[in-house]
Design an enzyme around this catalytic site. Structure first.
Site, PDB file in Angstrom:
ATOM      1  N   TYR A  33      44.101  37.150  38.286  1.00  0.00           N
ATOM      2  CA  TYR A  33      42.854  36.399  38.151  1.00  0.00           C
ATOM      3  C   TYR A  33      41.958  37.034  37.111  1.00  0.00           C
ATOM      4  CZ  TYR A  33      40.115  39.919  40.720  1.00  0.00           C
ATOM      5  OH  TYR A  33      39.469  41.069  41.094  1.00  0.00           O
ATOM      6  N   GLU A 176      37.335  54.198  40.745  1.00  0.00           N
ATOM      7  CA  GLU A 176      36.426  53.129  40.303  1.00  0.00           C
ATOM      8  C   GLU A 176      35.757  52.520  41.531  1.00  0.00           C
ATOM      9  OE1 GLU A 176      38.738  49.933  38.430  1.00  0.00           O
ATOM     10  OE2 GLU A 176      40.443  50.481  39.673  1.00  0.00           O
ATOM     11  N   LEU A 202      41.505  49.686  36.740  1.00  0.00           N
ATOM     12  CA  LEU A 202      41.540  48.471  35.930  1.00  0.00           C
ATOM     13  C   LEU A 202      40.760  48.740  34.635  1.00  0.00           C
ATOM     14  CD1 LEU A 202      42.379  45.407  36.055  1.00  0.00           C
ATOM     15  CD2 LEU A 202      39.969  44.983  36.540  1.00  0.00           C
TER      16      LEU A 202
HETATM   17  N1  PLP Z   1      37.575  47.541  38.508  1.00  0.00           N
HETATM   18  C1  PLP Z   1      37.966  46.671  39.453  1.00  0.00           C
HETATM   19  C2  PLP Z   1      38.822  47.167  40.576  1.00  0.00           C
HETATM   20  C3  PLP Z   1      37.574  45.331  39.382  1.00  0.00           C
HETATM   21  O1  PLP Z   1      37.974  44.468  40.342  1.00  0.00           O
HETATM   22  C4  PLP Z   1      36.737  44.908  38.326  1.00  0.00           C
HETATM   23  C5  PLP Z   1      36.302  43.529  38.219  1.00  0.00           C
HETATM   24  O2  PLP Z   1      36.632  42.680  39.010  1.00  0.00           O
HETATM   25  C6  PLP Z   1      36.349  45.854  37.372  1.00  0.00           C
HETATM   26  C7  PLP Z   1      36.794  47.159  37.483  1.00  0.00           C
HETATM   27  C8  PLP Z   1      35.463  45.463  36.208  1.00  0.00           C
HETATM   28  O3  PLP Z   1      36.202  44.740  35.260  1.00  0.00           O
HETATM   29  P1  PLP Z   1      35.488  43.726  34.275  1.00  0.00           P
HETATM   30  O4  PLP Z   1      34.456  44.501  33.538  1.00  0.00           O
HETATM   31  O5  PLP Z   1      36.581  43.274  33.377  1.00  0.00           O
HETATM   32  O6  PLP Z   1      34.896  42.661  35.111  1.00  0.00           O
END
Ligand code: PLP
Length: 290
Positions: A33, A176, A202
């Site tokens: 997603y 994170e 991520l």
């Molecule tokens: N880390 C995790 C586990 C996430 O689920 C998300 C966003 O859903 C992020 C980091 C932040 O990612 P982004 O900046 O691409 O939204």
């Protein structure tokens, strides 16, 4: 105004939007997603999110439901039908619907659904966080819908009167947030965030944009793991994500961070991002989803 959802080629009233009971997203979280912010009518970091979606699907060996050009048209039509200028768009691609069986089904088309909800951007809301063990699988680089570990983490935070859960690896380092990347301003005044190597976190699209902006603003960034103890003693802690953008964390596990107020670096990062996102032609510098 009635909300519209997108389900496999059809725009349908949100309340009537359904997927097949044997959709593999539901059965196995066999799906990826993205969440993309619509800010003042424009997608923020669209290219980065679509690159990452393609990468996640590639790692899962799920075909793209349609070429990127077509997907971008659908996204625009979808936002327009919902008549929203500021929103968060959720899109999910699953391997498709097939009789329940672990192995990949033959000749099944991937499923694509989208939902959208109004959002507002630009406010710094100071939050409390707690730390929890990171119990996730080893491919955190793939944005799958297998989010139950994060569901439990977030619920643990809420039950302790906090907002976010910062997940911690076996070595005592923060990986994170439950749905965010984590940052600290350390004792040497460096902005520190965990590296993305080894698939332990991520690779946030917002994180990536912030890094490029920090270079421009001459804010020194160090990519290295940091411990819970360091976070307790940091001058500032904040998280980043596509829709919440920048969230100041002013308390962790009941300990006040810095002076307990939103810090200068945190504020600066948000205002730089807002200026960048306001430019519809924004380009992600040095972006690589790999
Ligand atoms: N880390 C995790 C586990 C996430 O689920 C998300 C966003 O859903 C992020 C980091 C932040 O990612 P982004 O900046 O691409 O939204």
């Amino acid at each position: 105004m009635p909300r519209i959802a997108y389900v496999n080629g059809r725009y349908v009233p949100h309340a009537a939007a359904v997927v097949h009971i044997e959709d593999r997203g539901l059965q196995f979280a066999d799906s990826a997603y993205e969440v993309i912010a619509v800010m003042n009518g424009h997608f923020a970091d669209e290219a980065g999110h679509l690159d990452r979606l393609e990468r996640s699907l590639g790692e899962l060996k799920i075909a793209l439901p349609m070429p990127r050009r077509a997907l971008r048209l659908v996204m625009r039509e979808f936002v327009q039908r919902n008549r929203l200028k500021n929103a968060s768009l959720y899109m999910q691609v699953t391997r498709g619907a097939a009789p329940r069986d672990f192995k990949f089904p033959a000749n099944v088309k991937p499923a694509l659904v989208m939902t959208i909800r109004p959002a507002s951007f630009g406010k710094l809301v100071a939050r409390k966080a707690v730390t929890v063990p990171d119990i996730r699988w080893k491919r955190r680089d793939i944005k799958t819908t297998a989010l139950v570990a994060q569901v439990l983490a977030k619920q643990a935070a809420i039950e302790k009167g906090a907002y976010e859960a910062l997940m911690v690896d076996d070595g005592g380092f923060i990986t994170e947030g439950s749905s965010t990347n984590a940052w600290i301003v350390d004792k040497s005044n460096n902005l520190v965030t965990r590296p993305t190597q080894n698939n332990m976190i991520l690779k946030g699209v917002t994180r990536n944009a912030m890094q490029a902006l920090c270079k421009k603003e001459k804010i020194k960034i160090v990519e290295r793991p940091f411990t819970v103890q360091e976070a307790y003693q940091a001058a500032e802690v904040f998280t980043t994500a596509a829709v919440s953008l920048v969230t100041p964390i002013v308390e962790i596990d009941g300990r006040k961070i810095g002076d307990g107020k939103v810090g200068a670096v945190t504020s600066k990062i948000l205002s730089s991002y807002l200026a960048y996102a306001a430019d519809p032609e924004q380009k992600q510098e040095n972006w690589s989803a790999r």
